[in-house]
Design a protein around this motif. Structure first.
Motif, PDB file in Angstrom:
ATOM      1  N   GLN A 243       0.659  -1.266   0.018  1.00  0.00           N
ATOM      2  CA  GLN A 243      -0.037   0.122  -0.060  1.00  0.00           C
ATOM      3  C   GLN A 243       0.655   1.243   0.198  1.00  0.00           C
ATOM      4  OE1 GLN A 243      -3.794   0.340   0.804  1.00  0.00           O
ATOM      5  NE2 GLN A 243      -3.887  -1.559  -0.252  1.00  0.00           N
ATOM      6  N   GLN A 244       1.849   1.132   0.550  1.00  0.00           N
ATOM      7  CA  GLN A 244       3.007   2.259   0.683  1.00  0.00           C
ATOM      8  C   GLN A 244       4.224   1.891   1.202  1.00  0.00           C
ATOM      9  OE1 GLN A 244       1.458   5.809   3.237  1.00  0.00           O
ATOM     10  NE2 GLN A 244       3.042   6.849   2.568  1.00  0.00           N
ATOM     11  N   GLU A 253       3.278  10.046   8.975  1.00  0.00           N
ATOM     12  CA  GLU A 253       2.618  11.348   8.799  1.00  0.00           C
ATOM     13  C   GLU A 253       1.965  11.694   7.409  1.00  0.00           C
ATOM     14  OE1 GLU A 253       2.702  13.820  11.182  1.00  0.00           O
ATOM     15  OE2 GLU A 253       4.119  12.937  12.642  1.00  0.00           O
ATOM     16  N   HIS A 254       2.521  11.223   6.357  1.00  0.00           N
ATOM     17  CA  HIS A 254       1.623  11.170   5.265  1.00  0.00           C
ATOM     18  C   HIS A 254       1.240   9.987   4.825  1.00  0.00           C
ATOM     19  CE1 HIS A 254       3.381  15.342   5.405  1.00  0.00           C
ATOM     20  NE2 HIS A 254       4.641  14.699   5.825  1.00  0.00           N
ATOM     21  N   PRO A 255       0.396   9.404   5.274  1.00  0.00           N
ATOM     22  CA  PRO A 255      -0.412   8.052   4.598  1.00  0.00           C
ATOM     23  C   PRO A 255      -0.961   8.291   3.139  1.00  0.00           C
ATOM     24  CG  PRO A 255      -1.649   8.614   6.343  1.00  0.00           C
ATOM     25  CD  PRO A 255      -0.419   9.634   6.445  1.00  0.00           C
ATOM     26  N   ALA A 256      -0.696   7.296   2.495  1.00  0.00           N
ATOM     27  CA  ALA A 256      -1.306   7.306   0.946  1.00  0.00           C
ATOM     28  C   ALA A 256      -2.753   6.925   1.157  1.00  0.00           C
ATOM     29  CB  ALA A 256      -0.175   6.364   0.090  1.00  0.00           C
ATOM     30  N   THR A 257      -3.002   6.069   1.705  1.00  0.00           N
ATOM     31  CA  THR A 257      -4.416   5.250   1.801  1.00  0.00           C
ATOM     32  C   THR A 257      -5.118   5.437   3.261  1.00  0.00           C
ATOM     33  OG1 THR A 257      -3.913   3.227   2.229  1.00  0.00           O
ATOM     34  CG2 THR A 257      -3.645   4.049  -0.185  1.00  0.00           C
ATOM     35  N   ASN A 297      -4.602  18.136   0.335  1.00  0.00           N
ATOM     36  CA  ASN A 297      -5.169  17.535  -0.782  1.00  0.00           C
ATOM     37  C   ASN A 297      -4.283  16.384  -1.291  1.00  0.00           C
ATOM     38  OD1 ASN A 297      -6.796  16.652  -3.149  1.00  0.00           O
ATOM     39  ND2 ASN A 297      -6.735  18.734  -4.119  1.00  0.00           N
ATOM     40  N   ALA A 298      -4.221  15.113  -0.393  1.00  0.00           N
ATOM     41  CA  ALA A 298      -3.281  14.379  -0.639  1.00  0.00           C
ATOM     42  C   ALA A 298      -3.240  13.589  -2.078  1.00  0.00           C
ATOM     43  CB  ALA A 298      -3.054  13.261   0.203  1.00  0.00           C
ATOM     44  N   ARG A 299      -4.244  13.518  -2.713  1.00  0.00           N
ATOM     45  CA  ARG A 299      -4.624  12.778  -4.022  1.00  0.00           C
ATOM     46  C   ARG A 299      -5.334  13.740  -5.008  1.00  0.00           C
ATOM     47  NH1 ARG A 299      -1.173   8.923  -4.059  1.00  0.00           N
ATOM     48  NH2 ARG A 299      -1.581   7.258  -2.381  1.00  0.00           N
ATOM     49  N   ALA A 300      -4.932  14.864  -5.139  1.00  0.00           N
ATOM     50  CA  ALA A 300      -5.386  16.006  -6.135  1.00  0.00           C
ATOM     51  C   ALA A 300      -6.888  15.612  -6.529  1.00  0.00           C
ATOM     52  CB  ALA A 300      -4.435  15.955  -7.257  1.00  0.00           C
ATOM     53  N   VAL A 301      -7.742  15.579  -5.438  1.00  0.00           N
ATOM     54  CA  VAL A 301      -8.987  15.273  -5.601  1.00  0.00           C
ATOM     55  C   VAL A 301      -9.791  16.524  -6.246  1.00  0.00           C
ATOM     56  CG1 VAL A 301      -9.323  13.420  -4.001  1.00  0.00           C
ATOM     57  CG2 VAL A 301      -9.773  15.883  -3.297  1.00  0.00           C
ATOM     58  N   GLU A 302     -11.129  16.651  -6.649  1.00  0.00           N
ATOM     59  CA  GLU A 302     -11.789  17.575  -7.186  1.00  0.00           C
ATOM     60  C   GLU A 302     -12.996  17.815  -6.388  1.00  0.00           C
ATOM     61  OE1 GLU A 302     -12.897  16.418 -11.235  1.00  0.00           O
ATOM     62  OE2 GLU A 302     -10.830  16.677 -11.876  1.00  0.00           O
ATOM     63  N   ALA A 303     -13.553  19.067  -6.538  1.00  0.00           N
ATOM     64  CA  ALA A 303     -14.363  19.636  -5.620  1.00  0.00           C
ATOM     65  C   ALA A 303     -15.746  18.570  -6.077  1.00  0.00           C
ATOM     66  CB  ALA A 303     -14.875  20.910  -5.891  1.00  0.00           C
ATOM     67  N   GLY A 304     -16.587  18.399  -5.102  1.00  0.00           N
ATOM     68  CA  GLY A 304     -17.679  17.390  -5.240  1.00  0.00           C
ATOM     69  C   GLY A 304     -17.448  16.025  -5.149  1.00  0.00           C
ATOM     70  N   SER A 305     -16.067  15.564  -4.746  1.00  0.00           N
ATOM     71  CA  SER A 305     -15.702  14.401  -4.469  1.00  0.00           C
ATOM     72  C   SER A 305     -15.840  13.796  -3.020  1.00  0.00           C
ATOM     73  CB  SER A 305     -14.229  13.843  -4.922  1.00  0.00           C
ATOM     74  OG  SER A 305     -13.686  14.369  -6.100  1.00  0.00           O
ATOM     75  N   LEU A 384      -5.484  15.406   6.453  1.00  0.00           N
ATOM     76  CA  LEU A 384      -5.374  14.546   5.350  1.00  0.00           C
ATOM     77  C   LEU A 384      -6.741  14.468   4.873  1.00  0.00           C
ATOM     78  CD1 LEU A 384      -2.421  12.180   6.193  1.00  0.00           C
ATOM     79  CD2 LEU A 384      -2.275  14.395   5.489  1.00  0.00           C
ATOM     80  N   VAL A 385      -6.771  14.652   3.348  1.00  0.00           N
ATOM     81  CA  VAL A 385      -7.909  14.204   2.635  1.00  0.00           C
ATOM     82  C   VAL A 385      -7.510  12.993   1.722  1.00  0.00           C
ATOM     83  CG1 VAL A 385      -9.780  15.155   1.173  1.00  0.00           C
ATOM     84  CG2 VAL A 385      -8.695  16.573   2.788  1.00  0.00           C
ATOM     85  N   LEU A 386      -8.065  11.956   2.067  1.00  0.00           N
ATOM     86  CA  LEU A 386      -7.702  10.727   1.421  1.00  0.00           C
ATOM     87  C   LEU A 386      -8.958  10.108   0.682  1.00  0.00           C
ATOM     88  CD1 LEU A 386      -5.726   9.193   4.460  1.00  0.00           C
ATOM     89  CD2 LEU A 386      -4.840  10.377   2.437  1.00  0.00           C
TER      90      LEU A 386
END
Length: 389
Positions: A243-244, A253-257, A297-305, A384-386
């Motif tokens: 996973q990482q 500090e910066h978990p990917a999932t 915004n850890a995964r470059a998400v878009e508004a509304g996600s 973090l937003v994951l």
């Protein structure tokens, strides 16, 4: 927590004559072992290891960390040669070894159950790998003595394994794995059967041996703290995949999932929806009840996600001074749990969200009362937003 280290070999003076980086011509950060599209299935249908690519650098301490059944031990057994891959390659110094039997790989292996010969003395157990390699007896004696000195058991050579404690038996197993001077040592949960204090002591001793000898170690554990203490890098396994992969600080500090976030320690995780994306790498996420927070915004998400918001308890402050936190929310204390060196405070917001807050030792003597109104806060870089796994 210890300072973060790189994976470069830290060569040290080694008067005992055991393995060191110069003897083996190790190059810092150069690949020693690589796997390519590695797969393992026992029934031909379900993959225990799935298309795994992994590089183990010379001189590093790499830990394979994950829950039971995640594939980490299977991975180690394939490196050792005790399990054959279903597909893919294992390269050692650029040479394919997946069809090579274990004794020809020349790796040191340490198991959780020690695997010592009960009818042999400590000296004979440690000497065994040298005997099967037909090392001259006079050289065996000096190398075994040095190996026992390394693990602080020089005066125990005449004893049988049954006359030793669990920690001493594990030291013998470690000496046996090191005595023939392997470049790579594989360890499968070697401290799992020991009590907490002894386990912590041996964690430090093994890490010191790693640094002094310049060897490469691949270590399997399900203990997050053990991995954090000992490792240069940690590969977090789940369902046969990594996973990482990163330093202890990176994965904590910066978990990917979301899985990594929750597996690497206690984490406050809530479902929400991204309402705005900032240009500086942050975004705003709404959790309902009018609560909106600013996070990475850890995964470059878009508004509304639809996403998850995650923040660790130790990063949340109770009643922070004005202007010190990017995110604030009010609530009431539902529980305060005394843990000796810290206190865990549960705070429930008006919208029904429950946060866990870890307060330092300075607050232990003045715990907040149940039902007390409080404000909690944390900064954007710790929020973090994951994506959901």
């Amino acid at each position: 927590m210890r300072a973060e280290r790189g994976s470069a070999v830290r060569a040290k003076a080694n008067p005992g004559g055991m393995v060191n980086s110069e003897r083996h011509g190790a190059t810092p950060s150069a690949p020693l072992v690589q796997t390519r599209n590695l797969q393992k299935s026992y029934d031909g249908k379900h993959l225990i290891i799935e298309n795994l690519d992994l590089t183990v650098n010379r001189g590093e301490f790499l830990t394979l960390l994950g829950p039971s059944g995640s594939g980490k031990t299977t991975m180690l057994m394939m490196l050792a040669g005790f399990e054959a891959p279903t597909a893919g390659e294992i390269l050692y110094k650029g040479r394919s070894i997946e069809r090579l039997p274990p004794h020809e790989r020349n790796f040191g292996v340490v198991f959780q159950n020690y695997a010592l010969f009960p009818h042999m003395s400590v000296f004979e157990n440690v000497a065994f790998p040298l005997s099967v390699r037909k090392v001259p007896k006079i050289e065996i004696a000096s190398r075994v003595t040095r190996a026992l000195e390394m693990v602080q058991l020089r005066d125990f050579g005449g004893r049988r394994p049954a006359q030793l404690s669990g920690g001493q038996q594990q030291r013998v197993a470690l000496a046996r794995a090191l005595v023939f001077e392997p470049e790579l040592v594989l360890m499968d949960e070697p401290l799992g059967a020991l009590d907490k204090n002894l386990r912590e002591q041996l964690q430090v001793e093994i890490k010191h041996l790693h640094q002094e000898l310049g060897i490469t170690i691949v270590y399997v554990t399900h203990d997050q703290t053990e991995a954090m203490v000992m490792s240069d890098r940690i590969a977090i396994f789940n369902r046969g995949r990594i996973q990482q992969l990163g330093s202890p600080r990176q994965v904590h500090e910066h978990p990917a999932t979301a899985f990594v976030a929750s597996f690497m320690g206690e984490m406050n995780i809530f479902e929400g929806k991204v309402t705005a994306v900032e240009t500086d790498g942050h975004c705003r996420i709404a959790l309902g009840a009018g609560l909106t927070f600013l996070g990475v915004n850890a995964r470059a998400v878009e508004a509304g996600s639809s996403r998850l918001m995650a923040v660790r308890p130790e990063r949340i402050r109770l009643n922070p001074p004005p202007g010190t936190c990017d995110n604030l929310v009010s609530g009431r204390v539902s529980e305060a749990i005394y843990l000796g060196d810290r206190m865990t405070v549960r705070v429930v917001t008006a919208g029904g969200l429950q946060f866990s807050v870890n307060e330092g030792v300075e607050r232990v003597d003045d715990p907040p009362a149940r039902g007390m109104p409080v404000e909690i806060g944390w900064n954007r870089e710790h929020c973090l937003v994951l994506e959901a796994d």
